[in-house]
Design a protein around this motif. Structure first.
Motif, PDB file in Angstrom:
ATOM      1  N   THR A  32       0.823  -1.203   0.000  1.00 47.43           N
ATOM      2  CA  THR A  32       0.000   0.000   0.000  1.00 47.43           C
ATOM      3  C   THR A  32       0.861   1.259   0.000  1.00 47.43           C
ATOM      4  N   ILE A  33       1.854   1.325   0.900  1.00 49.50           N
ATOM      5  CA  ILE A  33       2.671   2.531   1.003  1.00 49.50           C
ATOM      6  C   ILE A  33       3.601   2.672  -0.201  1.00 49.50           C
ATOM      7  N   THR A  34       4.090   1.539  -0.734  1.00 46.75           N
ATOM      8  CA  THR A  34       4.948   1.601  -1.921  1.00 46.75           C
ATOM      9  C   THR A  34       4.186   2.156  -3.108  1.00 46.75           C
ATOM     10  N   PHE A  35       2.964   1.667  -3.291  1.00 48.77           N
ATOM     11  CA  PHE A  35       2.140   2.195  -4.378  1.00 48.77           C
ATOM     12  C   PHE A  35       1.854   3.677  -4.159  1.00 48.77           C
ATOM     13  N   ALA A  36       1.543   4.056  -2.922  1.00 47.45           N
ATOM     14  CA  ALA A  36       1.200   5.450  -2.631  1.00 47.45           C
ATOM     15  C   ALA A  36       2.378   6.376  -2.908  1.00 47.45           C
ATOM     16  N   ILE A  37       3.584   5.972  -2.505  1.00 43.71           N
ATOM     17  CA  ILE A  37       4.765   6.802  -2.751  1.00 43.71           C
ATOM     18  C   ILE A  37       5.025   6.915  -4.254  1.00 43.71           C
ATOM     19  N   GLY A  38       4.956   5.760  -4.964  1.00 42.41           N
ATOM     20  CA  GLY A  38       5.184   5.778  -6.409  1.00 42.41           C
ATOM     21  C   GLY A  38       4.160   6.630  -7.139  1.00 42.41           C
ATOM     22  N   TRP A  39       2.900   6.525  -6.698  1.00 44.32           N
ATOM     23  CA  TRP A  39       1.848   7.303  -7.354  1.00 44.32           C
ATOM     24  C   TRP A  39       2.008   8.799  -7.063  1.00 44.32           C
ATOM     25  N   SER A  40       2.316   9.132  -5.816  1.00 44.65           N
ATOM     26  CA  SER A  40       2.514  10.537  -5.458  1.00 44.65           C
ATOM     27  C   SER A  40       3.709  11.120  -6.203  1.00 44.65           C
ATOM     28  N   ALA A  41       4.774  10.323  -6.346  1.00 44.22           N
ATOM     29  CA  ALA A  41       5.961  10.811  -7.048  1.00 44.22           C
ATOM     30  C   ALA A  41       5.725  10.923  -8.547  1.00 44.22           C
ATOM     31  N   SER A  42       4.927  10.002  -9.107  1.00 43.48           N
ATOM     32  CA  SER A  42       4.739   9.988 -10.557  1.00 43.48           C
ATOM     33  C   SER A  42       3.995  11.218 -11.068  1.00 43.48           C
ATOM     34  N   LYS A  43       3.222  11.883 -10.196  1.00 44.01           N
ATOM     35  CA  LYS A  43       2.506  13.078 -10.651  1.00 44.01           C
ATOM     36  C   LYS A  43       3.463  14.239 -10.912  1.00 44.01           C
ATOM     37  N   HIS A  44       4.696  14.120 -10.428  1.00 43.31           N
ATOM     38  CA  HIS A  44       5.717  15.139 -10.679  1.00 43.31           C
ATOM     39  C   HIS A  44       6.561  14.820 -11.913  1.00 43.31           C
ATOM     40  N   GLY A  45       6.225  13.721 -12.612  1.00 40.64           N
ATOM     41  CA  GLY A  45       6.953  13.338 -13.820  1.00 40.64           C
ATOM     42  C   GLY A  45       7.875  12.163 -13.596  1.00 40.64           C
ATOM     43  N   GLY A  46       8.266  11.530 -14.699  1.00 41.46           N
ATOM     44  CA  GLY A  46       9.090  10.333 -14.611  1.00 41.46           C
ATOM     45  C   GLY A  46      10.451  10.578 -13.995  1.00 41.46           C
ATOM     46  N   SER A  47      11.088  11.695 -14.302  1.00 40.31           N
ATOM     47  CA  SER A  47      12.422  11.977 -13.764  1.00 40.31           C
ATOM     48  C   SER A  47      12.384  12.151 -12.257  1.00 40.31           C
ATOM     49  N   VAL A  48      11.384  12.884 -11.755  1.00 40.03           N
ATOM     50  CA  VAL A  48      11.252  13.088 -10.317  1.00 40.03           C
ATOM     51  C   VAL A  48      10.925  11.771  -9.624  1.00 40.03           C
ATOM     52  N   ALA A  49      10.029  10.986 -10.219  1.00 35.94           N
ATOM     53  CA  ALA A  49       9.676   9.690  -9.631  1.00 35.94           C
ATOM     54  C   ALA A  49      10.899   8.789  -9.544  1.00 35.94           C
ATOM     55  N   GLY A  50      11.686   8.744 -10.614  1.00 35.87           N
ATOM     56  CA  GLY A  50      12.897   7.926 -10.603  1.00 35.87           C
ATOM     57  C   GLY A  50      13.891   8.401  -9.558  1.00 35.87           C
ATOM     58  N   LEU A  51      14.001   9.741  -9.385  1.00 35.56           N
ATOM     59  CA  LEU A  51      14.923  10.294  -8.400  1.00 35.56           C
ATOM     60  C   LEU A  51      14.503   9.930  -6.981  1.00 35.56           C
ATOM     61  N   ILE A  52      13.213  10.017  -6.689  1.00 32.40           N
ATOM     62  CA  ILE A  52      12.723   9.695  -5.349  1.00 32.40           C
ATOM     63  C   ILE A  52      12.951   8.215  -5.038  1.00 32.40           C
ATOM     64  N   LEU A  53      12.695   7.354  -5.994  1.00 33.86           N
ATOM     65  CA  LEU A  53      12.951   5.930  -5.790  1.00 33.86           C
ATOM     66  C   LEU A  53      14.447   5.662  -5.630  1.00 33.86           C
ATOM     67  N   LEU A  54      15.270   6.460  -6.325  1.00 41.10           N
ATOM     68  CA  LEU A  54      16.714   6.355  -6.162  1.00 41.10           C
ATOM     69  C   LEU A  54      17.125   6.698  -4.735  1.00 41.10           C
ATOM     70  N   LEU A  55      16.503   7.739  -4.171  1.00 36.46           N
ATOM     71  CA  LEU A  55      16.858   8.169  -2.828  1.00 36.46           C
ATOM     72  C   LEU A  55      16.425   7.157  -1.777  1.00 36.46           C
ATOM     73  N   ALA A  56      15.466   6.310  -2.097  1.00 37.29           N
ATOM     74  CA  ALA A  56      15.110   5.216  -1.190  1.00 37.29           C
ATOM     75  C   ALA A  56      16.114   4.077  -1.309  1.00 37.29           C
ATOM     76  N   ALA A  57      16.590   3.824  -2.519  1.00 38.44           N
ATOM     77  CA  ALA A  57      17.499   2.707  -2.755  1.00 38.44           C
ATOM     78  C   ALA A  57      18.922   3.011  -2.305  1.00 38.44           C
ATOM     79  N   ALA A  58      19.362   4.285  -2.387  1.00 36.84           N
ATOM     80  CA  ALA A  58      20.753   4.629  -2.102  1.00 36.84           C
ATOM     81  C   ALA A  58      21.160   4.356  -0.657  1.00 36.84           C
ATOM     82  N   PRO A  59      20.450   4.887   0.360  1.00 32.90           N
ATOM     83  CA  PRO A  59      20.858   4.569   1.743  1.00 32.90           C
ATOM     84  C   PRO A  59      20.700   3.097   2.081  1.00 32.90           C
ATOM     85  N   ARG A  60      19.709   2.465   1.492  1.00 31.86           N
ATOM     86  CA  ARG A  60      19.539   1.026   1.700  1.00 31.86           C
ATOM     87  C   ARG A  60      20.770   0.288   1.196  1.00 31.86           C
ATOM     88  N   ALA A  61      21.228   0.639   0.002  1.00 40.43           N
ATOM     89  CA  ALA A  61      22.403  -0.015  -0.571  1.00 40.43           C
ATOM     90  C   ALA A  61      23.646   0.258   0.258  1.00 40.43           C
TER      91      ALA A  61
END
Length: 406
Positions: A32-61
């Motif tokens: 539920t929260i993953t979809f919500a974050i992706g959907w909220s980010a996607s309204k700002h465009g593909g580049s912004v959505a990709g950047l936000i998902l990157l910022l989740a993956a970077a500290p995890r990595a």
């Protein structure tokens, strides 16, 4: 939750089924929260959505290897409990935050960073639990039972996520996720006296412990080959739910409920394969079946690039899910049984690290490409071709073709 009737699966300890219930409920909130974050980010465009998902993956990595070493040193159940508590506090705090500020980019960025840090400790310990709770020969069926249960929750959970987002955006999704983590915390507290601990690791320092984990993970030809293949495939397959399908839905001008439905039904394909493994066990040549699964996933992606109606899109998503189910349902048990129980958290940290590094590269890249002239349909076509190529190359490796689950 009642265990399957098969004589082999009856030997799976009761404690595993208790953990499975909590893990499945937690998965419901995560979807539920993953979809919500992706959907909220996607309204700002593909580049912004990709950047936000990157910022989740970077500290995890960056912290995954530390999280794996901590999990093996202090026990996966204990680290998992602390991680779930942290996620409960974060998602609980997100409710008033979104009510006060809405869903601006800065809030999504902060959320992505915090969740990424917690995931670095949560994921290795969570993924190590099945190997700590069941005997090695039951790992494929234990993982299959989790996937089957997860499909039931995913089909309803992601669809519910779409409804919640339509109703009250990220606020409702965060509140729902907090409730599911509270349930998981209760389950882990119940299991504190019954969870079988892994053999105690050496008392070496954290960095030496990390080094031991890397040596174990990459020291065997089969483990190394599977890790490389999984890394390449993950960068193309894992962005589907959080990035590709939301952008594809916006391309077709569908609403959040429809996007959630498409994402949820993709899990049906995973469920088909998981049920087969749960009932009859893994195939005799799991390495070959896993790579054939990549071909099936590639076919689904190519279908997504061609069709534009909702029913055909759902069909293509299900086909891709069947492929992903066949791939993960056979690769993960092979990896899990390839190392001793005392190294499980560290092995899982390496697996998730490989996946996260792939996402660090591919999420922003795919988001950027989707904003170019090829669009999201071109991205789907390119992913399909690339996944098929990965499967072809992997099948040339004898160690993969002859692999068996012990």
């Amino acid at each position: 939750m009642t265990p399957p009737a098969d004589s082999d699966t009856q030997r799976i300890p009761v404690r595993y089924w208790i953990w499975l219930f909590g893990a499945a409920v937690s998965l419901l909130g995560d979807l539920t929260i993953t979809f919500a974050i992706g959907w909220s980010a996607s309204k700002h465009g593909g580049s912004v959505a990709g950047l936000i998902l990157l910022l989740a993956a970077a500290p995890r990595a960056a912290l995954l290897l530390v999280g794996g070493a901590v999990g093996d040193r202090f026990g996966a159940p204990r680290v998992l409990l602390l991680s779930c508590t942290a996620m409960f506090l974060v998602t609980g705090a997100l409710v008033p935050a979104t009510l006060a500020a809405g869903e601006p980019i800065w809030l999504l960025v902060c959320l992505a960073l915090v969740v990424g840090v917690i995931d670095a400790f949560f994921l290795p310990s969570s993924r190590a639990m099945p190997r700590l709770l069941v005997p090695p020969q039951q790992v494929p069926r234990a993982l299959a039972s989790f996937q089957v249960t997860g499909v039931v929750f995913a089909v309803t959970g992601t669809a519910v996520g779409g409804i919640l987002v339509t109703w009250s955006g990220l606020t409702a999704a965060a509140a729902f996720d907090a409730i599911t983590f509270a349930i998981m915390i209760v389950v882990l507290l119940v299991l504190r006296t019954s969870t079988a601990a892994a053999p105690p690791p050496s008392q070496a320092g954290i960095f030496k412990s990390i080094g031991e984990g890397l040596r174990i993970a990459f020291g065997k030809p089969l483990t190394r080959a599977l890790l490389i293949t999984m890394t390449l495939a993950a960068g193309l397959l894992m962005p589907m739910d959080s990035l590709v399908l939301p952008l594809l839905a916006r391309h077709h001008e569908w609403d959040a409920k429809t996007a959630g439905l498409v994402i949820a039904t993709r899990s049906l394909g995973v469920g088909v394969v998981s049920v087969r493994i749960l009932v009859r066990g893994a195939f005799q040549r799991p390495g070959v079946v896993a790579m054939l699964g990549l071909f099936c996933a590639a076919l689904g992606y190519i279908g997504l690039s061609i069709v534009d109606s909702i029913p055909l899109t759902i069909a293509a998503a299900i086909i891709s899910g069947i492929g992903v189910g066949a791939f993960t349902g056979h690769v993960l048990p092979l990896l899990m049984n390839s190392v001793d129980r005392g190294y499980q958290s560290r092995l899982q940290s390496v697996i998730v690290l490989c996946q996260s590094l792939a996402l660090v590269v591919m999420n922003p890249l795919l988001g950027w490409i989707s904003d170019q002239s090829v669009g999201i349909t071109g991205v789907c076509l390119g992913i399909g071709v690339a996944v098929a190529l990965i499967g072809t190359i992997a099948l040339t490796r004898q160690v993969i073709r002859t692999a068996t689950v012990s």
